[in-house]
Motif scaffolding. Structure first.
Motif, PDB file in Angstrom:
ATOM      1  N   GLN A 143      17.869  -3.981  27.017  1.00 32.24           N
ATOM      2  CA  GLN A 143      16.659  -3.981  27.820  1.00 32.24           C
ATOM      3  C   GLN A 143      15.567  -4.732  27.075  1.00 32.24           C
ATOM      4  OE1 GLN A 143      15.369  -0.090  28.976  1.00 32.24           O
ATOM      5  NE2 GLN A 143      13.516  -0.835  29.992  1.00 32.24           N
ATOM      6  N   LEU A 144      14.757  -5.437  27.847  1.00 38.38           N
ATOM      7  CA  LEU A 144      13.649  -6.163  27.253  1.00 38.38           C
ATOM      8  C   LEU A 144      12.684  -5.179  26.610  1.00 38.38           C
ATOM      9  CD1 LEU A 144      12.186  -8.951  27.000  1.00 38.38           C
ATOM     10  CD2 LEU A 144      10.984  -8.332  29.107  1.00 38.38           C
ATOM     11  N   GLN A 145      12.336  -5.436  25.356  1.00 40.80           N
ATOM     12  CA  GLN A 145      11.362  -4.605  24.655  1.00 40.80           C
ATOM     13  C   GLN A 145      10.120  -5.432  24.369  1.00 40.80           C
ATOM     14  OE1 GLN A 145      13.630  -3.168  21.295  1.00 40.80           O
ATOM     15  NE2 GLN A 145      14.291  -1.353  22.414  1.00 40.80           N
ATOM     16  N   LEU A 146       8.976  -4.853  24.637  1.00 47.83           N
ATOM     17  CA  LEU A 146       7.702  -5.556  24.491  1.00 47.83           C
ATOM     18  C   LEU A 146       6.780  -4.775  23.571  1.00 47.83           C
ATOM     19  CD1 LEU A 146       7.200  -6.376  28.281  1.00 47.83           C
ATOM     20  CD2 LEU A 146       8.001  -7.944  26.510  1.00 47.83           C
ATOM     21  N   VAL A 147       6.074  -5.495  22.722  1.00 47.69           N
ATOM     22  CA  VAL A 147       5.127  -4.873  21.797  1.00 47.69           C
ATOM     23  C   VAL A 147       3.810  -5.634  21.859  1.00 47.69           C
ATOM     24  CG1 VAL A 147       4.623  -4.266  19.416  1.00 47.69           C
ATOM     25  CG2 VAL A 147       6.971  -4.092  20.273  1.00 47.69           C
ATOM     26  N   GLU A 148       2.738  -4.913  22.191  1.00 49.66           N
ATOM     27  CA  GLU A 148       1.413  -5.508  22.241  1.00 49.66           C
ATOM     28  C   GLU A 148       0.722  -5.386  20.886  1.00 49.66           C
ATOM     29  OE1 GLU A 148       2.042  -3.171  26.161  1.00 49.66           O
ATOM     30  OE2 GLU A 148       2.353  -2.878  24.015  1.00 49.66           O
ATOM     31  N   SER A 149      -0.140  -6.349  20.603  1.00 50.67           N
ATOM     32  CA  SER A 149      -0.977  -6.284  19.406  1.00 50.67           C
ATOM     33  C   SER A 149      -2.245  -7.080  19.661  1.00 50.67           C
ATOM     34  CB  SER A 149      -0.233  -6.833  18.182  1.00 50.67           C
ATOM     35  OG  SER A 149       0.100  -8.188  18.372  1.00 50.67           O
ATOM     36  N   GLY A 150      -3.218  -6.912  18.771  1.00 52.18           N
ATOM     37  CA  GLY A 150      -4.437  -7.696  18.847  1.00 52.18           C
ATOM     38  C   GLY A 150      -5.639  -6.956  19.382  1.00 52.18           C
ATOM     39  N   GLY A 151      -5.454  -5.714  19.790  1.00 54.04           N
ATOM     40  CA  GLY A 151      -6.596  -4.946  20.263  1.00 54.04           C
ATOM     41  C   GLY A 151      -7.529  -4.563  19.140  1.00 54.04           C
ATOM     42  N   GLY A 152      -8.665  -3.995  19.505  1.00 57.44           N
ATOM     43  CA  GLY A 152      -9.622  -3.577  18.495  1.00 57.44           C
ATOM     44  C   GLY A 152     -10.982  -3.337  19.094  1.00 57.44           C
ATOM     45  N   LEU A 153     -11.961  -3.206  18.211  1.00 61.04           N
ATOM     46  CA  LEU A 153     -13.350  -3.002  18.611  1.00 61.04           C
ATOM     47  C   LEU A 153     -14.093  -4.328  18.515  1.00 61.04           C
ATOM     48  CD1 LEU A 153     -15.818  -1.166  19.230  1.00 61.04           C
ATOM     49  CD2 LEU A 153     -16.021  -0.809  16.745  1.00 61.04           C
ATOM     50  N   VAL A 154     -14.782  -4.680  19.570  1.00 61.83           N
ATOM     51  CA  VAL A 154     -15.523  -5.934  19.593  1.00 61.83           C
ATOM     52  C   VAL A 154     -16.856  -5.711  20.303  1.00 61.83           C
ATOM     53  CG1 VAL A 154     -14.428  -6.704  21.738  1.00 61.83           C
ATOM     54  CG2 VAL A 154     -15.342  -8.403  20.137  1.00 61.83           C
ATOM     55  N   GLN A 155     -17.862  -6.455  19.907  1.00 64.75           N
ATOM     56  CA  GLN A 155     -19.174  -6.337  20.548  1.00 64.75           C
ATOM     57  C   GLN A 155     -19.170  -7.067  21.895  1.00 64.75           C
ATOM     58  OE1 GLN A 155     -22.107  -7.783  17.756  1.00 64.75           O
ATOM     59  NE2 GLN A 155     -22.178  -5.835  16.671  1.00 64.75           N
ATOM     60  N   PRO A 156     -20.036  -6.653  22.799  1.00 68.18           N
ATOM     61  CA  PRO A 156     -20.161  -7.381  24.071  1.00 68.18           C
ATOM     62  C   PRO A 156     -20.418  -8.865  23.826  1.00 68.18           C
ATOM     63  CG  PRO A 156     -21.341  -5.321  24.196  1.00 68.18           C
ATOM     64  CD  PRO A 156     -20.902  -5.455  22.775  1.00 68.18           C
ATOM     65  N   GLY A 157     -19.728  -9.691  24.599  1.00 66.75           N
ATOM     66  CA  GLY A 157     -19.819 -11.138  24.410  1.00 66.75           C
ATOM     67  C   GLY A 157     -18.799 -11.705  23.456  1.00 66.75           C
ATOM     68  N   GLY A 158     -18.096 -10.838  22.760  1.00 67.94           N
ATOM     69  CA  GLY A 158     -17.106 -11.284  21.788  1.00 67.94           C
ATOM     70  C   GLY A 158     -15.769 -11.613  22.424  1.00 67.94           C
ATOM     71  N   SER A 159     -14.813 -11.938  21.559  1.00 67.54           N
ATOM     72  CA  SER A 159     -13.487 -12.368  22.013  1.00 67.54           C
ATOM     73  C   SER A 159     -12.393 -11.625  21.263  1.00 67.54           C
ATOM     74  CB  SER A 159     -13.313 -13.879  21.768  1.00 67.54           C
ATOM     75  OG  SER A 159     -14.237 -14.630  22.508  1.00 67.54           O
ATOM     76  N   LEU A 160     -11.271 -11.495  21.939  1.00 65.74           N
ATOM     77  CA  LEU A 160     -10.045 -10.988  21.334  1.00 65.74           C
ATOM     78  C   LEU A 160      -8.875 -11.747  21.933  1.00 65.74           C
ATOM     79  CD1 LEU A 160     -10.404  -7.076  21.381  1.00 65.74           C
ATOM     80  CD2 LEU A 160     -10.371  -8.526  19.343  1.00 65.74           C
ATOM     81  N   ARG A 161      -7.800 -11.861  21.172  1.00 65.41           N
ATOM     82  CA  ARG A 161      -6.564 -12.407  21.716  1.00 65.41           C
ATOM     83  C   ARG A 161      -5.469 -11.370  21.571  1.00 65.41           C
ATOM     84  NH1 ARG A 161      -2.890 -17.636  19.992  1.00 65.41           N
ATOM     85  NH2 ARG A 161      -2.350 -16.232  18.247  1.00 65.41           N
ATOM     86  N   LEU A 162      -4.947 -10.934  22.695  1.00 69.82           N
ATOM     87  CA  LEU A 162      -3.843  -9.997  22.697  1.00 69.82           C
ATOM     88  C   LEU A 162      -2.519 -10.760  22.698  1.00 69.82           C
ATOM     89  CD1 LEU A 162      -5.027  -7.365  25.336  1.00 69.82           C
ATOM     90  CD2 LEU A 162      -5.562  -7.518  22.897  1.00 69.82           C
ATOM     91  N   SER A 163      -1.541 -10.191  22.019  1.00 73.31           N
ATOM     92  CA  SER A 163      -0.203 -10.767  21.986  1.00 73.31           C
ATOM     93  C   SER A 163       0.787  -9.768  22.554  1.00 73.31           C
ATOM     94  CB  SER A 163       0.196 -11.124  20.552  1.00 73.31           C
ATOM     95  OG  SER A 163      -0.662 -12.099  20.017  1.00 73.31           O
ATOM     96  N   CYS A 164       1.792 -10.291  23.208  1.00 75.37           N
ATOM     97  CA  CYS A 164       2.884  -9.483  23.753  1.00 75.37           C
ATOM     98  C   CYS A 164       4.174 -10.119  23.248  1.00 75.37           C
ATOM     99  CB  CYS A 164       2.833  -9.488  25.271  1.00 75.37           C
ATOM    100  SG  CYS A 164       4.230  -8.682  26.085  1.00 75.37           S
ATOM    101  N   ALA A 165       4.779  -9.475  22.262  1.00 74.91           N
ATOM    102  CA  ALA A 165       5.980 -10.013  21.633  1.00 74.91           C
ATOM    103  C   ALA A 165       7.208  -9.332  22.207  1.00 74.91           C
ATOM    104  CB  ALA A 165       5.924  -9.812  20.127  1.00 74.91           C
ATOM    105  N   ALA A 166       8.214 -10.137  22.496  1.00 75.80           N
ATOM    106  CA  ALA A 166       9.437  -9.621  23.103  1.00 75.80           C
ATOM    107  C   ALA A 166      10.580  -9.590  22.109  1.00 75.80           C
ATOM    108  CB  ALA A 166       9.832 -10.480  24.290  1.00 75.80           C
ATOM    109  N   SER A 167      11.465  -8.631  22.293  1.00 75.35           N
ATOM    110  CA  SER A 167      12.703  -8.574  21.518  1.00 75.35           C
ATOM    111  C   SER A 167      13.824  -8.098  22.432  1.00 75.35           C
ATOM    112  CB  SER A 167      12.569  -7.638  20.320  1.00 75.35           C
ATOM    113  OG  SER A 167      12.295  -6.320  20.739  1.00 75.35           O
TER     114      SER A 167
END
Length: 128
Positions: free
Chosen positions: A1-25
């Motif tokens: 079965q496809l397994q997915l793992v998210e990363s890249g979350g966190g605390l950021v101020q309004p107006g800021g940026s984040l990049r989330l990743s979804c890695a598959a195995s």
């Protein structure tokens, strides 16, 4: 079965940026469509963005259009969600989900029921 793992979350101020990743195995990602969803406390899960297996079809919910960008690097077996101009209303647990989709066309609204494999989620908090 496809397994997915998210990363890249966190605390950021309004107006800021984040990049989330979804890695598959378990499987190569290039035949899977991927959706990003989010769920805030006390709210229903919401479809945020979708990308087809080839990357040729994408969709976004209205509230993130122009701020979020979904992309994929099949060589790295990873899908990304670039989030810019973040707002407090973007605070939620973000999940990626996948399903086999040769010829998949992404639409809005993005429906959770269309995706069979889910990651554990990553917390995004937008706060000053």
């Amino acid at each position: 079965q496809l397994q997915l793992v998210e990363s890249g979350g966190g605390l950021v101020q309004p107006g800021g940026s984040l990049r989330l990743s979804c890695a598959a195995s378990g499987f190569t990602l290039d035949v899977y469509a991927i959706g990003w969803f989010r769920q805030a406390p006390g709210k229903e899960r919401e479809g945020v963005s979708c990308i087809s297996s080839s990357g040729g079809s994408t969709s976004y919910t209205d509230s993130v259009k122009g701020r979020f960008t979904i992309s994929r690097d099949n060589a790295k077996n990873t899908v990304y969600l670039q989030m810019n101009s973040l707002k407090p209303d973007d605070t939620a647990v973000y999940y990626c989900a996948g399903d086999y989709g040769d010829g998949w066309v992404c639409v809005d609204p993005i429906k959770a029921a269309d995706f069979g494999s889910w990651g554990q989620g990553t917390q995004v908090t937008v706060s000053s």
